[in-house]
Each structure stands twice: as C-alpha cells, then as structure tokens.
Write an enzyme that holds these catalytic residues in place. Structure first.
Site, PDB file in Angstrom:
ATOM      1  N   THR A 128      -8.532   6.570  -2.650  1.00  0.00           N
ATOM      2  CA  THR A 128      -9.857   6.052  -2.973  1.00  0.00           C
ATOM      3  C   THR A 128     -10.887   7.163  -2.799  1.00  0.00           C
ATOM      4  O   THR A 128     -11.959   7.105  -3.401  1.00  0.00           O
ATOM      5  CB  THR A 128     -10.241   4.855  -2.071  1.00  0.00           C
ATOM      6  OG1 THR A 128      -9.961   5.200  -0.708  1.00  0.00           O
ATOM      7  CG2 THR A 128      -9.467   3.607  -2.462  1.00  0.00           C
TER       8      THR A 128
ATOM      9  N   LYS B  32       0.320  14.752   1.429  1.00  0.00           N
ATOM     10  CA  LYS B  32      -0.990  15.037   0.829  1.00  0.00           C
ATOM     11  C   LYS B  32      -1.174  16.533   0.556  1.00  0.00           C
ATOM     12  O   LYS B  32      -2.095  16.938  -0.139  1.00  0.00           O
ATOM     13  CB  LYS B  32      -2.111  14.506   1.725  1.00  0.00           C
ATOM     14  CG  LYS B  32      -2.164  12.961   1.789  1.00  0.00           C
ATOM     15  CD  LYS B  32      -3.299  12.478   2.681  1.00  0.00           C
ATOM     16  CE  LYS B  32      -3.349  10.982   2.879  1.00  0.00           C
ATOM     17  NZ  LYS B  32      -4.134  10.262   1.853  1.00  0.00           N
TER      18      LYS B  32
ATOM     19  N   LYS C  26     -14.536   8.186  -4.947  1.00  0.00           N
ATOM     20  CA  LYS C  26     -15.868   8.477  -4.394  1.00  0.00           C
ATOM     21  C   LYS C  26     -16.386   9.803  -4.935  1.00  0.00           C
ATOM     22  O   LYS C  26     -17.565   9.942  -5.278  1.00  0.00           O
ATOM     23  CB  LYS C  26     -15.804   8.554  -2.864  1.00  0.00           C
ATOM     24  CG  LYS C  26     -15.287   7.308  -2.178  1.00  0.00           C
ATOM     25  CD  LYS C  26     -14.960   7.590  -0.695  1.00  0.00           C
ATOM     26  CE  LYS C  26     -14.111   6.501  -0.093  1.00  0.00           C
ATOM     27  NZ  LYS C  26     -13.488   6.909   1.193  1.00  0.00           N
TER      28      LYS C  26
ATOM     29  N   LYS D 219      -9.242  13.942   4.017  1.00  0.00           N
ATOM     30  CA  LYS D 219      -8.353  12.771   4.037  1.00  0.00           C
ATOM     31  C   LYS D 219      -7.485  12.906   5.275  1.00  0.00           C
ATOM     32  O   LYS D 219      -7.483  13.954   5.913  1.00  0.00           O
ATOM     33  CB  LYS D 219      -7.503  12.711   2.773  1.00  0.00           C
ATOM     34  CG  LYS D 219      -6.857  14.044   2.399  1.00  0.00           C
ATOM     35  CD  LYS D 219      -6.080  13.991   1.086  1.00  0.00           C
ATOM     36  CE  LYS D 219      -6.923  13.928  -0.159  1.00  0.00           C
ATOM     37  NZ  LYS D 219      -6.855  12.679  -0.889  1.00  0.00           N
ATOM     38  N   ARG D 220      -6.714  11.867   5.616  1.00  0.00           N
ATOM     39  CA  ARG D 220      -5.792  12.011   6.737  1.00  0.00           C
ATOM     40  C   ARG D 220      -4.838  13.178   6.486  1.00  0.00           C
ATOM     41  O   ARG D 220      -4.523  13.493   5.337  1.00  0.00           O
ATOM     42  CB  ARG D 220      -4.990  10.713   6.930  1.00  0.00           C
ATOM     43  CG  ARG D 220      -5.771   9.618   7.641  1.00  0.00           C
ATOM     44  CD  ARG D 220      -6.230  10.011   9.020  1.00  0.00           C
ATOM     45  NE  ARG D 220      -5.136  10.034   9.962  1.00  0.00           N
ATOM     46  CZ  ARG D 220      -4.867   9.096  10.861  1.00  0.00           C
ATOM     47  NH1 ARG D 220      -5.667   8.055  10.971  1.00  0.00           N
ATOM     48  NH2 ARG D 220      -3.839   9.199  11.665  1.00  0.00           N
TER      49      ARG D 220
ATOM     50  N   HIS E 278       0.790  -1.236   0.000  1.00  0.00           N
ATOM     51  CA  HIS E 278       0.000   0.000   0.000  1.00  0.00           C
ATOM     52  C   HIS E 278       0.817   1.278   0.000  1.00  0.00           C
ATOM     53  O   HIS E 278       0.246   2.363  -0.032  1.00  0.00           O
ATOM     54  CB  HIS E 278      -0.908   0.047   1.231  1.00  0.00           C
ATOM     55  CG  HIS E 278      -2.123  -0.800   1.107  1.00  0.00           C
ATOM     56  ND1 HIS E 278      -3.305  -0.333   0.586  1.00  0.00           N
ATOM     57  CD2 HIS E 278      -2.347  -2.095   1.416  1.00  0.00           C
ATOM     58  CE1 HIS E 278      -4.199  -1.299   0.596  1.00  0.00           C
ATOM     59  NE2 HIS E 278      -3.646  -2.380   1.091  1.00  0.00           N
TER      60      HIS E 278
HETATM   61  C1  LIG Z   1     -12.193   7.015   1.565  1.00  0.00           C
HETATM   62  C2  LIG Z   1     -11.766   7.414   2.903  1.00  0.00           C
HETATM   63  C3  LIG Z   1     -10.414   7.668   3.165  1.00  0.00           C
HETATM   64  C4  LIG Z   1      -9.347   7.608   2.088  1.00  0.00           C
HETATM   65  O1  LIG Z   1      -9.260   8.886   1.480  1.00  0.00           O
HETATM   66  P1  LIG Z   1      -8.005   9.288   0.556  1.00  0.00           P
HETATM   67  O2  LIG Z   1      -8.409  10.618   0.011  1.00  0.00           O
HETATM   68  O3  LIG Z   1      -7.927   8.255  -0.513  1.00  0.00           O
HETATM   69  O4  LIG Z   1      -6.819   9.350   1.414  1.00  0.00           O
HETATM   70  C5  LIG Z   1     -10.049   8.039   4.438  1.00  0.00           C
HETATM   71  N1  LIG Z   1     -10.961   8.156   5.425  1.00  0.00           N
HETATM   72  C6  LIG Z   1     -12.273   7.938   5.211  1.00  0.00           C
HETATM   73  C7  LIG Z   1     -13.228   8.103   6.343  1.00  0.00           C
HETATM   74  C8  LIG Z   1     -12.726   7.557   3.950  1.00  0.00           C
HETATM   75  O5  LIG Z   1     -14.030   7.318   3.750  1.00  0.00           O
END
Ligand SMILES: *Cc1c(COP(=O)(O)O)cnc(C)c1O
Length: 799
Positions: A643, A541, A647, A535-536, A347
């Site tokens: 991911t 990022k 979405k 995101k985190r 990952h």
């Molecule tokens: C999808 C998701 C992530 C991953 O987000 P990235 O933008 O791909 O880092 C992290 N936290 C939650 C709650 C999510 O639903």
C-alpha cells in the site's frame, strides 16, 4: 464551537483554562493539544450518540471489522479535516500565536500495528465512516504499540513504545460493558431441559473492558466506533492462584503488540490475544443485537463480520459455540448462519506466515473451541471424501486439523462465505497455487479486492499544497470521487502546471531535508533525486538489492573519475522484527554503506544514503510527499499488494518496481511510459522455485559488478563491521539467493539508469508525475471499501 473563527478562539481559551488549570500565558503545547482534542471529541459527541442510536434500532445491516492490528497514527488533524474545520482552526490558533503543526506533534502516534495490514485496517475505518457505512472496528488496546526503534552505532535497539503515557483524549472507557473471557478449564455436559449441552467449567477468567474511539467521516454526520479491548482482572479470580500472578497474567494479554509479522513466537500469549479479541467482540455484538431481536436465526441478515487475516479466525468456532451451546441451535442451522456472516481476507502466501497452532498448546487453552474445530474438520473431511473418494493426499492437505496442528487459513476458508486476496496478482496466485485445492472445491468463494489507502490522510492532509494545486485545476469534487483525478491528465503537458507541481515537490523536499538535518545531522542536496524505500525490513522486500546497487554506483565512481551520476539521495526507513537477525544485519549494512559513500570525497556530492529511525505513520506522512522515486522491488509473487506504493503514486512519485502485488495494477493504469518495471515475473520466480535451474554462483562469477559488491561484504571494505555481513553474503551464495537478487541485479541497474535519464529531462519527469497522480484515484480505500460493502458485506450507506 467550530462555527466561526472568533467563537472557536473564545471556546479554545475557555477550554484551555478549564482543562489545564493554568492561564493561557503559562500553558504548554501539551495543554493546547489536550484542549483542542477535547473540543473535537465534544463536538462530535452528539453525532456519535446519534449514530450509535441509529445502529441500536437494528434496522440496517452493519459490518464489524475484526483486526489484531490498527495502525492509526495521529488523529487530531485528520479529524479536523474530516470535520471541515482545519483551515479555520489553523488560522484561529495562529492568531493566538499557536502553530497547529507544532501542536500536532504533541499527539502520540498510535502504532497498534506492524505495517501494511494494520494500516489497511485504519484506512478502512476512515473510508467506512466517510462512505456513511455503519462499520465498526474491533481490536486490542495494547498498552505498548510497535516498539520504538533507536539506532545505536548502526544497530537497531528496541525500546518499549508508550503511546498512553499522557493519556488518550479520543478514548472513552466503558467498564459497564466489560465482557468475561475464559481460558483453560474443562468441558462438562449437562442436561438442559432434555438437551445435551456443553459448558466450559473451571476456567480462568479475564475481563475485557472496551475503550471506544470515535471514527469521524469526511463531511458526514456519521460517527462510527473503533472499540479496543483492554484486559483487566475479573471480579472472580481463580482461588488457587496468587492474585498478583493472576493480575500479571491477565494484564499481559493487552500489554504488547506482537512485533513479529512473519513467524510465530510467544505462542500462548499470542493465542490468548486472539481469543480475547474474538470472544469480547462477538459477545458485545450479540448483546447489542439481542436488544432488537428475540433470537439469532436472522443474524447474518443484519450482521457481517470480517476477519482481517487469520488472527481473528476463532470467530468461526466461537460463533458456533454461542449459537449451539447458548442459543440451542442445531449444528446445521448454526453453521449456515456462521458461514453467511463471516468473510475473510488473506494477506500473504509466504508459507512461514500462514498461522498454525499445535494441538497440544491449543486444546487445553480453549477446550470447547477445540471440540468445535474438530467437529468442523470432521464434517469438512467427510464432504471432501464424498467429492474426491479415495484422494487421501488431497484431504490430508486440505484438512483443518492435521499432523497435530490447527491450520487457521483452512479454518477461515471453510468457515466463511468469501475469501479475498488483496491485489489481482495475489488473488490469482491464491487460486492457482497456494489455495488451489480450496479454489477447486469452493470456486465461488474466492474474489479479489485490491487494497487502497485513504486519500484524505495520504494526500489532503500529508500534502496540503498538492491538494490545493489539484483542486485549483479540476475543482474540489475529486475528494468525494477520486476517479475524477483523471481530469488532471489534461494538465500533464501544461508547462505552467508542471512548474507548479515541481515547486510543490521542491518545497516538500526542503521540508524533509530539514527533518533529515535535525535528526541525522546530515546536509542533503534538495535538487538530488529523492529515492525512497520505506517499509518493514524483510528479505523478500529486497532492501539489499537497493544497497547492492548503491555500492555498485560507488564502485563506478571510484573506478572511473569521469563517471558522474545524477545526484541521488537514497532514503531508507524500516523496522526489523526483534528476533529477525538477517533483517537487523541489513539495517547495519545501510549504515555501513552510508558511512562510506557519505564521507568519501569522490562520491559524497553525488550519492547520499540516509536511514531515518523509527519509521511510523507520522514519519511516512513527511517522507512520501517529498519522494521522487518509489522503490517497490520485492521478489515477484511475494508482496501480496503493498500500500506504500499507492501512497507514493498519489503524491507524484514514480514507481521503480517489479511486477508484484499492486505494482502490476499501477503499471496497467499509468502505462509503461510512466513507470519503471524490471526483473523476473511472478510465474518465472515460481517456476524456478518449483523446478530449480537458478544458480546464483553463475551470476556472481560472470558479472564482475556483482562479484565486486558481494566480495566487499566480507572483504573488510566496511572496516567497522565486516564480519556482520558474512550471513548476508552466505544468503546470496551458499544459500543460492532465495529471493533472486543477483538474477535481477542487471535489470535493476538498467532500470535505475532509465530513472536517472528520465529525471534529467524535467518536462518528461513532471509529465510522468502528473499522470501518476491522475491515475491514483483507483487506489483510494473508498473504492476498496465500496467493493467490500457491495460484493461481500451486502450493506448500504446510511443517511
Ligand atoms: C503504508 C505503510 C506501510 C506499508 O508499506 P508497504 O510498502 O506496503 O509495505 C507500513 N508502515 C507504515 C507506517 C505505513 O504507513
């Protein structure tokens, strides 16, 4: 129970009285949630039993997905949707005066994961069941999931999360199926009918108790199982130890999710968690297997085990131990079964995130497992020596145990038959750079499986309005085959369809505006561009790049009174690992910037900055459908896939992103006219990293826009907290801007101008939006899981 509305209502009322012990008039929302949850569980129980019995016959191959994280979110509504009864239930409840959306909120958001990796595991469970694959998740039942984030004065404060406070309707505790897990102790060898066998003695034993949760597929009778292990004291506890101490040490193993998803801390506990998961899972898999098979010589023909990143990598030596010590196999026989059973997903290529454990720590905790790892390493190095005689450097670099450390990624590659990356670009970087030597040695082992998300949760459930608009246009079959979303392309220029999409987006933005108003007491303009980065929080990022751009917009407006940008609402959501100081300062900076721009009379009607606290799955479900611009601006080469980007795309947001992770594949699908791509490419970043040549000072001195925003970090511009931001400024100048923010700044500003231009042309924007939805079918996790099933696991759908 769920056959028709009247029967549902009657059953619900009956169940409510039985379970809550109060009359309908006196019942609470929690009682309603509890009753409905129990009805769902009872409803699926017949199919659940049938699916388990089918598995127990042992005729078909099954896959076990081992993951230290499952970021499930809430399960009630997704279960109702998968059972095909959501609309009926919603109407029935409405007739009883109950709002399903209110009742939904009574469920705790199961946050047994940090972010993308854990959410991927949850999406895979949904897809495995929906594709009728027998696939089981195994994980840890953390008593406290990812911490709850509170913002106080702009600073993140972490509170323990308590998802089990009101119980968990979905789980069934199975104490009879508990497994003992040993730690510490020593290894003896005994003569077992003429054969030398190792036994692990004087260990401290912990009991792993399974809690099973049903995984309900979409429109299928298949009900899979997520088995989460909880740690409890064993019957025979160590005599020399104080019981209370032993109990605490034991229960601690499943107490907390490890909240840091980059580096390693709390090491012994973390290692214990990993072995706990692996040992309990394998022993239970093998116990079931043996009900139908006399021996384990054909194990890999019936069982596939997938390890989600390296956290469950001890599966490799543990399965070796079982086959050799308990089943009496020879090393070579056992090794062939192990490597043909196990597959591994990588990952990340961030070197600080590649797990390694010091031998000093590792060896006493798992004495027998360590012996096996040493033997695996010895044999592997011998093979390397034969292929590359004299090439000590290469062997040293590839060894599993070297310089006092056990390298988990190396163990995972050597001990499995498949190693996959999570997006095309990521897999290429693995093969050509990070794992180049391994790719040279095992060229057939490496493959790509681009991540996906379950469209059932992220579109059907999170955006029912868009779901209907899609099905009205192209029919409902796309829910089974998301590739059919492509048919939407022919509606991209249809102005009445554009209008529908526009209205849905506006409605979702109004809903989010209400949430922002309730939570943050802030009024936002629903006609502004909703520009979102959730995101985190990580340096790579680049939430900071987004902030620097906002500060630049602010400065523009202050300097030039005729400059009026298209109104924007910049929305952030992010948790920082508790020990990650830099990330915490960025959170503070978001709040400091917000305070300035949201209150300045010159800017407040044009720029708003919002930070939504405690970002989690349920909140993501509210934010994503309301988004216009999806910020995916990581330094190229650093984000393995992402991911979140998928979405957003599925909900009609336009990506503003770098050529990183799956952004590259999004761009290929939608074409350059339907995405905003900017900045350095991965190979350019890697060139600079290798050969130098980037000097952030040049950008600071030569671009007055940059100089101004960077100076503002430390000049007292943010009156309440300017000294907080010295480390941020230092990261950009003194430390030469490791993530190339200043290098990409100009390109980002330009890209943002293009976003604003495109948005002001409504037809063009809506056309882009529809094209994005139409191309998003590829990113369904059904596609991803089908590829795993066919190319890696070699399993077929059941029924
Ligand atoms: C999808 C998701 C992530 C991953 O987000 P990235 O933008 O791909 O880092 C992290 N936290 C939650 C709650 C999510 O639903």
């Amino acid at each position: 129970m769920f056959n028709d509305k009247e029967r549902f209502k009657a059953s619900f009322l009956q169940r409510l009285e039985q379970s809550s012990g109060v009359s309908f008039e006196n019942s609470t929302k929690r009682d309603h949630y509890q009753a409905l949850g129990m009805m769902v569980r009872e409803h699926v129980s017949t199919n659940w039993i049938a699916s388990n019995e089918e598995s127990r016959k042992g005729e078909h191959k099954e896959v076990y997905y081992l993951s230290i994280e499952f970021l499930l979110g809430r399960l009630l509504v997704s279960s109702l949707i998968n059972l095909g009864v959501k609309d009926m239930v919603q109407q029935g409840l409405e007739e009883l005066g109950i709002d399903l959306r209110e009742l939904e909120k009574e469920e705790a958001d199961a946050g047994l994961g940090n972010g993308g990796l854990g959410r991927l595991a949850a999406c895979f469970l949904d897809s495995m069941a929906s594709l009728k694959l027998s696939g089981y998740g195994h994980g840890i039942r953390y008593k406290h999931g990812l911490f709850e984030q509170k913002i106080i004065d702009g600073y993140q404060v972490e509170l323990p999360e308590q998802w089990l406070r009101n119980g968990n309707v979905w789980e069934v505790r199975k104490p009879d199926l508990a497994i003992e897990v040993p730690f510490w102790g020593d290894v003896q060898w005994i003569d077992k009918s003429g054969k030398l066998t190792y036994v692990h003695e004087h260990a401290e034993t912990v009991l792993a108790v399974p809690f099973d949760m049903p995984v309900i597929g979409y429109d299928t009778d298949r009900v899979n199982t997520l088995r989460l292990w909880g740690a409890e004291p064993a019957k025979h506890f160590p005599p020399h130890k104080d019981f209370m101490q032993y109990k605490r040490d034991t229960e601690q193993i499943s107490e907390y999710l490890y909240p840091n998803d980059t580096s390693n801390d709390g090491k012994i506990l973390r290692l214990k968690q990993q072995y706990f998961l692996v040992r309990a899972s394998l022993m239970s898999i093998i116990r079931d297997y043996k009900k139908n098979h006399d021996h384990l010589y054909h194990f890999n023909e019936y069982v596939a085990i997938h390890i989600n990143d390296t956290h469950p990598a001890l599966t490799i030596p543990e399965l070796m131990r079982i086959l050799i010590d308990e089943e009496g196999m020879r090393w070579e026989e056992a090794w062939s079964i192990v490597t043909n059973t196990i597959s591994y997903t990588n990952h990340t290529i961030l070197s600080e995130a590649l797990e390694k454990w010091s031998v000093e720590l590792f060896k006493p905790l798992f004495p027998r497992i360590f012996m096996i790892i040493e033997e695996i390493n010895k044999r592997f190095c011998k093979e390397l020596w034969e292929q590359y005689p004299g090439d000590w450097d290469r062997i040293e670099q590839m060894a599993i145990v070297a310089h006092g450390y056990v390298k988990m990624a190396h163990l995972s590659i050597v001990g499995s038959h498949s190693v996959n990356g999570v997006a095309k670009l990521h897999t290429e970087i693995l093969k050509m750079r990070e794992m180049k030597n391994f790719y040279g040695f095992y060229p057939d082992r490496f493959n790509n499986k681009t991540n996906g998300i379950t469209h059932r949760r992220w579109l059907v459930q999170a955006n029912p309005e868009l779901n209907s608009a899609i099905s009205n246009a192209i029919g409902p079959d796309w829910v089974y085959r998301t590739e059919e979303l492509k048919k939407l392309s022919s509606y991209a220029n249809d102005s009445s369809y554009q209008q529908q999409i526009n209205e849905i987006k506006l409605k979702k933005k109004q809903e989010l505006a209400r949430i922002i108003h309730d939570r943050n007491n802030l009024k936002i303009d629903e006609n502004s561009i909703f520009d979102v980065q959730i995101k985190r929080l990580h340096a790579y990022k680049r939430q900071l790049l987004n902030l620097l751009h906002i500060m630049y917009l602010y400065n523009q407006m202050k300097e030039n009174s005729s400059y009026k940008p298209y109104p924007r609402t910049f929305i952030f959501g992010a948790k920082a690992a508790p020990g990650y100081d830099y990330a915490k300062k960025i959170i503070k900076l978001v709040h400091s910037v917000a305070k300035v721009v949201n209150n300045d009379p010159v800017t407040k009607d044009y720029i708003k900055v919002v930070f939504l606290e405690n970002y989690n799955v349920s909140l993501a479900e509210k934010i994503i459908p309301a988004t216009n611009v999806s910020e995916q601006i990581s330094t190229a080469s650093k984000e393995a896939s992402g991911t979140g980007n998928m979405k957003f795309m599925m909900n009609g947001a336009i990506t503003l992103g770098t050529q990183d992770g799956a952004n590259v594949e999004i761009a290929d699908l939608v074409g350059p006219e339907n995405i905003f791509i900017f900045g350095l490419k991965a190979d350019q970043v890697m060139q600079y990293e290798k050969h130098g040549g980037y000097h952030s000072h040049d950008y600071y001195h030569n671009d007055r826009r940059i100089k101004k925003v960077v100076d503002q970090l430390t000049s007292g511009f943010f009156r309440d907290s300017f000294y907080d931001f010295e480390t941020i400024s230092d990261s950009l100048l003194m430390e030469n801007d490791q993530y190339f923010l200043l290098k990409d700044f100009h390109a980002y500003v330009k890209a943002q101008e293009n976003v604003a231009d495109a948005y002001s042309d409504r037809d063009r924007w809506l056309q882009m939006s529809i094209h994005n939805i139409a191309q998003s079918g590829f990113f369904s996790s059904d596609r991803t899981v089908s590829q795993y099933a066919k190319d890696i696991w070699n399993i077929q759908p059941q029924q």
